[in-house]
Design a protein around this motif. Structure first.
Motif, PDB file in Angstrom:
ATOM      1  N   GLN A 128      33.893   0.920   2.903  1.00  0.00           N
ATOM      2  CA  GLN A 128      33.473   2.238   2.440  1.00  0.00           C
ATOM      3  C   GLN A 128      32.089   2.180   1.809  1.00  0.00           C
ATOM      4  O   GLN A 128      31.268   3.098   1.980  1.00  0.00           O
ATOM      5  CB  GLN A 128      34.491   2.787   1.434  1.00  0.00           C
ATOM      6  N   TYR A 129      31.815   1.091   1.087  1.00  0.00           N
ATOM      7  CA  TYR A 129      30.510   0.917   0.449  1.00  0.00           C
ATOM      8  C   TYR A 129      29.403   0.891   1.506  1.00  0.00           C
ATOM      9  O   TYR A 129      28.362   1.541   1.351  1.00  0.00           O
ATOM     10  CB  TYR A 129      30.517  -0.384  -0.354  1.00  0.00           C
ATOM     11  N   ASP A 163      28.997   4.402   3.134  1.00  0.00           N
ATOM     12  CA  ASP A 163      28.319   5.344   2.247  1.00  0.00           C
ATOM     13  C   ASP A 163      26.819   5.068   2.192  1.00  0.00           C
ATOM     14  O   ASP A 163      26.000   6.000   2.262  1.00  0.00           O
ATOM     15  CB  ASP A 163      28.913   5.268   0.834  1.00  0.00           C
ATOM     16  N   ASN A 164      26.447   3.812   2.055  1.00  0.00           N
ATOM     17  CA  ASN A 164      25.035   3.470   1.896  1.00  0.00           C
ATOM     18  C   ASN A 164      24.257   3.517   3.209  1.00  0.00           C
ATOM     19  O   ASN A 164      23.035   3.675   3.199  1.00  0.00           O
ATOM     20  CB  ASN A 164      24.901   2.080   1.265  1.00  0.00           C
ATOM     21  N   ASN A 188      25.131   5.735   5.547  1.00  0.00           N
ATOM     22  CA  ASN A 188      25.330   7.103   6.034  1.00  0.00           C
ATOM     23  C   ASN A 188      26.012   7.103   7.409  1.00  0.00           C
ATOM     24  O   ASN A 188      25.557   7.752   8.356  1.00  0.00           O
ATOM     25  CB  ASN A 188      23.993   7.846   6.100  1.00  0.00           C
ATOM     26  N   LYS A 221      29.623   7.667   9.564  1.00  0.00           N
ATOM     27  CA  LYS A 221      30.946   8.278   9.565  1.00  0.00           C
ATOM     28  C   LYS A 221      31.954   7.339  10.234  1.00  0.00           C
ATOM     29  O   LYS A 221      31.587   6.432  10.978  1.00  0.00           O
ATOM     30  CB  LYS A 221      30.918   9.616  10.303  1.00  0.00           C
TER      31      LYS A 221
END
Length: 739
Positions: free
Chosen positions: A315-316, A319-320, A322, A324
């Motif tokens: 997930q990290y 998120d970083n 960008n 999906k």
């Protein structure tokens, strides 16, 4: 029967006669308007009439994967095909997925010609890609690696190495890896690092001793070191260990005093589609340089990660970066298997590869050498001849043509188009020498050749420094044609010599790509080529041509007229025949016209290596069309078009596929082949493709491809092997068609 013309079986002799030329009105200047493709002109649209481009491309990659799964292929060749499959997928994500995502960001809602939205295409693509990933990894890990071990080649995990070999691996780490690696921490003082395209990295989860404080760091696997190192201490066998595995196991060396929670591989793929328009650029060179810089930071279209990576780290990263979930691909084990082509080059394993192929000297050139002909221009003067790479040597034909022109004191000028070439191209060096010696040298460098932009910029700058006239073509159009013209003074008269090819002036790919090239001193063709260069380097929007079909102005209508002529012949009850060999068949308007030809009774064979949007064999629409695909040792790259043409048998070769971009958005060339002996060779070549029972695939009406079956008692017919045998036999006669 499948052959081009069952009653033809002539010698490819260098005769003086020229059979009936292509119809005089084809491609003439009366079609002066530029043709634009519009879906409004299509009477038929939807999945019942057209295959989806992206899904058709994936079917091509499945056929490539089938080479890796073929037990009759040498083992290292099979492993190399795994690398090709993965390399193809990398480019597919960069170009095709990147393009679809750009459409979505731009709010494009228009359906593709096969009736799909960009979102629908991405959904279907992901389903097929995931299936393909499982298939190629199963093939590689479950089949090929065990077979490699039986041959004495082992890829061993660092922790499973015996002490002696482990010490050797540690020594390599300390001397060759540790000094060049820079671990990058992420905290208040260090932002999340930039992740370069197609690089492999370790996502490292760290913990401060005695606390619950978690940290992230990234280690990039060096790209200037091999994927695997061969341990010298192994006796009587080949032991390889992965560099990324060594780094992972030695990870504590980078983070002294920290607790290593996890270290897992990941890899990103960035879009190559930025949507720039060179028509808007004041300086094309500057625009391309800017685009190359921007591409480094382009949107990530795929994130590949180790399936064992902790969920919070996944997930990290997402998120970083960008990214999906629909762009995430998880896999167990090594990532980025395009590198497995490195295994192909292992020393001492020649028995696991095809016998090395050494291209032959063209028989015409060999004969002239035996006759002590002074130069290649005298050879061309005696009559057109055609080379077929990689069966005929590029070095002793096309490269020789340029090198002799550069050194010949009677040569006054050389002009060439350059789409792709090697970083050490002897042709470019020859052109620079020619300019330095005072010859007029002009090179059209296509800066927009995808993934070769940086190399082409470098060559353009070197050429200019040597005094070569360098130009970058026409705004809005890629220059994809393959042309060289040499102007030579002979007894006070200027004579022009021309090479027109289907492939790039690239000495390395000429060893692997199948391509055709013709050498001629035909005055009309030479005049046309001169006019093409005037179009490319100057201002000549209304340029017309005597023999060549030139896109985007004349080629589309020229091809249309030839197809329409076959339709008229079929409707009149006479023989009508089309055979078209190309890399991709995509143009909807041409496909629609082929459907009309089929309905009229024209017998059509399409030999299409990659994407084919046409649906063959469909009742009431395409019953008279068959689609073939040849996949094998060499990459089929030539474009060759045959029309029965009322018995005149028109043959054309050149740079253009039947795609919208080739017909409407590029400068492309098709040249007629008029000498009887050269027609004989092309007829023989096309007959091989249509009767191959080893490398040929046949497309069904549902879009699936099946291998052509070898009938009981029938000899194996492999196109590539037959052509290699043919040129090595030094035979001039064309063998009889098998049927």
């Amino acid at each position: 029967m499948n052959s081009v013309n069952e009653n033809k079986n002539k010698q490819p002799a260098r005769d003086k006669s020229v059979s009936n030329p292509a119809p005089k009105d084809i491609g003439k200047q009366k079609h002066s308007e530029t043709v634009h493709t519009s879906n409004d002109e299509l009477a038929k649209k939807g999945p019942e009439y057209f295959m989806n481009y992206e899904l058709s491309w994936l079917k091509f990659n499945w056929r490539v994967l089938a080479q890796a799964e073929d037990p009759d292929m040498p083992l290292l060749e099979r492993i190399k095909f795994i690398g090709i499959v993965c390399s193809n997928l990398d480019e597919f994500f960069q170009k095709r997925i990147g393009g679809l995502k750009r459409q979505i960001h731009a709010g494009v809602t228009e359906l593709s010609v096969d009736g799909r939205t960009p979102e629908q295409q991405l959904k279907e693509i992901r389903k097929d890609v995931l299936k393909m990933i499982r298939a190629y990894r199963r093939c590689y890990f479950d089949k090929l690696i065990p077979l490699l071990e039986k041959e004495g080649v082992e890829i061993v995990l660092f922790n499973e190495l015996p002490d002696k070999l482990r010490r050797e691996a540690v020594d390599y780490f300390e001397s060759q890896l540790y000094p060049i690696i820079t671990p990058l921490a992420v905290d208040e003082a260090h932002p999340f690092p930039f992740i370069s395209n197609k690089s492999r990295s370790l996502a490292v989860k760290l913990k401060s001793p005695g606390t619950n404080e978690i940290h992230f760091a990234r280690i990039k696997i060096p790209t200037n070191r091999p994927r695997w190192i061969r341990l010298k201490g192994a006796k009587n066998r080949v032991v390889l260990v992965s560099v990324s595995d060594i780094i992972t196991q030695m990870i504590e060396r980078f983070f002294s005093g920290m607790e290593i929670v996890s270290a897992n591989l990941f890899r990103v793929t960035r879009s190559a589609e930025l949507g720039r328009h060179d028509e808007e650029a004041d300086d094309l060179l500057e625009m391309i340089e800017d685009e190359l810089r921007e591409r480094r930071f382009a949107e990530i279209v795929r994130l590949e990660i180790d399936k064992d990576m902790p969920q919070d780290m996944k997930q990290y990263l997402m998120d970083n970066l960008n990214v999906k979930k629909k762009d995430l691909i998880e896999m167990s084990g090594p990532i980025g298997l395009a590198d497995c082509t490195q295994l192909y080059d292992l020393d001492g394993l020649n028995h696991l590869r095809f016998d090395k192929w050494v291209p032959a000297l063209h028989p015409v050139l060999r004969h002239e050498m035996e006759q002590d002909a002074p130069n290649i221009f005298d050879v061309i003067e005696k009559g057109d001849f055609m080379v077929h790479h990689p069966y005929h040597s590029f070095e002793t034909s096309t490269q020789r043509f340029v090198e002799e022109a550069a050194s010949d004191p009677d040569v006054l000028a050389i002009k060439q188009t350059m789409y792709r070439t090697s970083s050490d191209s002897p042709l470019m060096h020859a052109l620079m020498r020619a300019a330095e010696e005072g010859k007029q040298v002009a090179v059209l460098v296509e800066l927009k050749a995808r993934f070769d932009e940086e190399r082409n910029i470098t060559w353009a700058q070197k050429l200019e420094k040597a005094g070569v006239h360098v130009s970058y073509g026409i705004a809005g159009l890629k220059i994809h044609s393959k042309l060289t013209i040499v102007v030579r003074e002979q007894q006070g008269v200027l004579q022009r010599y021309v090479h027109i090819g289907t492939g790039n002036y690239h000495p390395h790919t000429a060893q692997l790509y199948e391509d055709l090239g013709i050498f001629t001193s035909d005055k009309n063709i030479a005049s046309d080529v001169t006019d093409v260069f005037n179009l490319l380097t100057g201002y000549a929007p209304n340029q017309s041509y005597k023999k060549l079909l030139v896109a985007p102005r004349y080629m589309r209508n020229g091809i249309k007229e030839m197809i329409v002529r076959e339709i008229k012949e079929a409707k009149a009850g006479r023989k009508a025949r089309i055979i078209a060999k190309m890399n991709s068949l995509e143009d909807p308007r041409t496909i629609q016209l082929l459907y009309k030809a089929s309905e009229a009774g024209v017998k059509i064979d399409m030999i299409v290596r990659g994407v084919c949007r046409l649906i063959p064999g469909k009742k009431g629409m395409s019953e008279n069309i068959r689609v073939h695909s040849i996949i094998g040792r060499f990459l089929e790259h030539s474009r060759c078009y045959y029309f029965y043409s009322g018995g005149q048998e028109a043959f054309w070769i050149g740079s253009a596929d039947w795609m919208h971009r080739n017909l409407d958005a590029r400068v492309e060339i098709l040249t007629p082949i008029e000498r009887a002996g050269l027609k004989d060779y092309l007829r023989f070549m096309l007959s091989l493709y249509l009767t191959d029972n080893r490398q040929r695939w046949v497309m069904r009406p549902d879009g699936e491809y099946l291998r052509a079956e070898r009938k009981k008692g029938e000899e194996t017919r492999s196109t590539h092997q037959i052509l290699m045998n043919h040129v090595k036999s030094n035979q001039t006669p064309i063998p009889k068609s098998s049927n």
